[in-house]
Write an enzyme that holds these catalytic residues in place. Structure first.
Site, PDB file in Angstrom:
ATOM      1  CG  ASP A 134      47.872  45.111  43.088  1.00  0.00           C
ATOM      2  OD1 ASP A 134      47.354  46.182  42.726  1.00  0.00           O
ATOM      3  OD2 ASP A 134      47.229  44.196  43.636  1.00  0.00           O
TER       4      ASP A 134
ATOM      5  NE  ARG B 209      39.284  44.476  44.556  1.00  0.00           N
ATOM      6  CZ  ARG B 209      39.414  45.432  45.473  1.00  0.00           C
ATOM      7  NH1 ARG B 209      38.666  45.490  46.547  1.00  0.00           N
ATOM      8  NH2 ARG B 209      40.337  46.367  45.341  1.00  0.00           N
ATOM      9  N   GLY B 210      42.425  42.999  46.388  1.00  0.00           N
ATOM     10  CA  GLY B 210      43.202  44.100  46.967  1.00  0.00           C
ATOM     11  C   GLY B 210      44.462  43.518  47.587  1.00  0.00           C
ATOM     12  CB  ALA B 211      48.048  44.385  47.179  1.00  0.00           C
TER      13      ALA B 211
ATOM     14  CD  GLN C 256      37.939  45.737  40.519  1.00  0.00           C
ATOM     15  OE1 GLN C 256      37.402  46.232  39.543  1.00  0.00           O
ATOM     16  NE2 GLN C 256      38.887  44.837  40.412  1.00  0.00           N
TER      17      GLN C 256
ATOM     18  NE  ARG D   2      43.700  38.749  41.185  1.00  0.00           N
ATOM     19  CZ  ARG D   2      43.251  40.002  41.306  1.00  0.00           C
ATOM     20  NH1 ARG D   2      42.808  40.438  42.471  1.00  0.00           N
ATOM     21  NH2 ARG D   2      43.251  40.816  40.275  1.00  0.00           N
TER      22      ARG D   2
ATOM     23  CG  ASN E 282      47.427  50.368  41.669  1.00  0.00           C
ATOM     24  OD1 ASN E 282      47.138  49.520  42.516  1.00  0.00           O
ATOM     25  ND2 ASN E 282      46.675  51.428  41.477  1.00  0.00           N
ATOM     26  CE  LYS E 283      42.425  46.310  39.193  1.00  0.00           C
ATOM     27  NZ  LYS E 283      42.205  44.954  38.619  1.00  0.00           N
TER      28      LYS E 283
HETATM   29  O1  MRU Z   1      42.160  43.389  40.905  1.00  0.00           O
HETATM   30  P1  MRU Z   1      42.107  43.993  42.281  1.00  0.00           P
HETATM   31  O2  MRU Z   1      40.777  44.584  42.604  1.00  0.00           O
HETATM   32  O3  MRU Z   1      42.600  43.060  43.336  1.00  0.00           O
HETATM   33  O4  MRU Z   1      43.130  45.199  42.215  1.00  0.00           O
HETATM   34  C1  MRU Z   1      43.384  45.958  43.360  1.00  0.00           C
HETATM   35  C2  MRU Z   1      44.237  47.118  43.089  1.00  0.00           C
HETATM   36  O5  MRU Z   1      44.756  47.309  42.026  1.00  0.00           O
HETATM   37  C3  MRU Z   1      44.512  48.056  44.236  1.00  0.00           C
HETATM   38  O6  MRU Z   1      44.725  49.347  43.750  1.00  0.00           O
HETATM   39  C4  MRU Z   1      45.772  47.549  44.924  1.00  0.00           C
HETATM   40  O7  MRU Z   1      45.628  46.257  45.395  1.00  0.00           O
HETATM   41  C5  MRU Z   1      46.298  48.462  45.944  1.00  0.00           C
HETATM   42  S1  MRU Z   1      45.582  48.676  47.538  1.00  0.00           S
HETATM   43  C6  MRU Z   1      44.499  47.641  47.879  1.00  0.00           C
END
Ligand code: MRU
Length: 333
Positions: free
Chosen positions: A236, A50-52, A195, A91, A246-247
């Site tokens: 993201d 996970r994570g962009a 997370q 995703r 973002n999250k």
């Molecule tokens: O659902 P996730 O854990 O993939 O979400 C990740 C985020 O929202 C991060 O803040 C984002 O990807 C930015 S940097 C990795």
């Protein structure tokens, strides 16, 4: 720390993908071997990976995986295209996933070796980019706030686990620490899979950085009480007008930072900026399973008839963003 451990967040080994299972941390550090597109898509949707920026790397390696599986199982070109599309669609919000899948898929006509080389290049670039944007972000914050130890509030996980290398927002925090410009970090626990408390706290602990966890929803109050000098988050997808997805929970931090008059900084690689998406209203926001909210670790946490609106991401309008710092520039929306 286990810098060697974090070198294996995701990688390519003997024709398959290896990846740390991010759902098992911090209790267990296990490295999975993904050999099929089905396994990779499952890992992406369950947030094992996970994570962009890391999704971008996973997508790139995923194309190499699909090409190897196509050779083994005798897929025709149509089947390979369909499997590659499944990876790109696993995703919807992080633009990095689709971007890197399409970039590496363009090399398919050149053969498996060319595809693997392109995927490895995406992996290696992510590490180098994370270090550059971390340094730039730290320099920007010191310029904004002055040379003093800063209390930094962050959200979700944006370290090596999410980006490779130093990370995005967490990379900025690490670079601040290295400059002697960090007091401590406040990290939100973060939904749906904690997370922040499972992954960010684990990474901060590995780095020896003092930190406090905050319940999701506590951030705006903590900011209003002077617990924070700056908010630093990842992204993201950044739309062409500077709106930031973002999250979920990021928007309320931006509102609180604006009211308190402290910087709200987004740290993200250029590959997260999507010029093809005009504004936040055009960003596809992932709506995840209701059970992630109505239950906890498989145990019901709400009446059986309760519904949940489980958006994984929110959009912070550009006018609440002090700056978007990439590896190449500081953008003031
Ligand atoms: O659902 P996730 O854990 O993939 O979400 C990740 C985020 O929202 C991060 O803040 C984002 O990807 C930015 S940097 C990795």
């Amino acid at each position: 720390m286990g810098s060697d451990v974090l070198d294996d967040v995701i990688g390519w080994r003997d024709g398959h993908i290896i990846a740390i299972d991010q759902t098992a941390l911090p209790h267990r550090l296990s490295v999975l071997r993904l050999t099929t597109v089905d396994q990779l898509v499952d890992a992406i949707t369950r947030l094992v990976v996970r994570g962009a920026p890391l999704l971008g790397v996973a997508g790139a390696l995923g194309v190499a995986l699909a090409v190897r599986q196509a050779e083994r199982e005798g897929w025709d070109a149509g089947r390979l295209d369909a499997e590659v599309k499944r990876i790109a669609d696993a995703r919807p919000t992080a633009v990095n996933l689709r971007r890197e899948v399409l970039a590496v898929a363009a090399r398919v006509p050149d053969g498996a070796d060319a595809v693997e080389a392109a995927a490895r290049a995406v992996h290696d670039t992510a590490i180098e980019v994370s270090k550059r944007l971390s340094e730039r972000g730290a320099a920007f914050l010191v310029e904004q706030c002055g040379p003093r130890p800063l209390k930094v509030h962050t959200h979700c996980n944006t370290g090596a686990l999410a980006c490779l290398g130093w990370g995005s927002a967490l990379g900025v925090i690490r670079a601040l620490r290295d400059r002697g410009a960090l007091a401590h970090v406040i990290a939100d626990e973060t939904r749906p899979l904690l997370q922040g408390s499972r992954l960010t706290a684990w990474e901060l602990d590995q780095l020896g950085i003092e930190h406090y966890l905050a319940a999701d929803g506590a951030g705006p109050f903590l900011i209003s009480q002077g617990h924070t000098d700056a908010v630093v988050v990842g992204a993201d997808r950044v739309a062409a007008n500077g709106d930031v997805a973002n999250k979920i929970g990021t928007y309320s931090l931006a509102l609180a930072a604006h009211r308190a008059g402290i910087p709200f900084v987004v740290s993200a690689p250029e590959s997260t900026i999507d010029e093809a998406t005009a504004s936040g209203a055009d960003i596809p926001l992932e709506l995840r399973a209701e059970a992630e909210v109505t239950s906890f670790q498989g145990v019901p946490a709400a009446p059986a008839g309760s519904r949940a609106l489980n958006y994984a991401f929110d959009v912070t309008p550009a006018d609440l963003v002090t700056a978007i710092v990439t590896e190449d520039r500081v953008i003031r929306p």
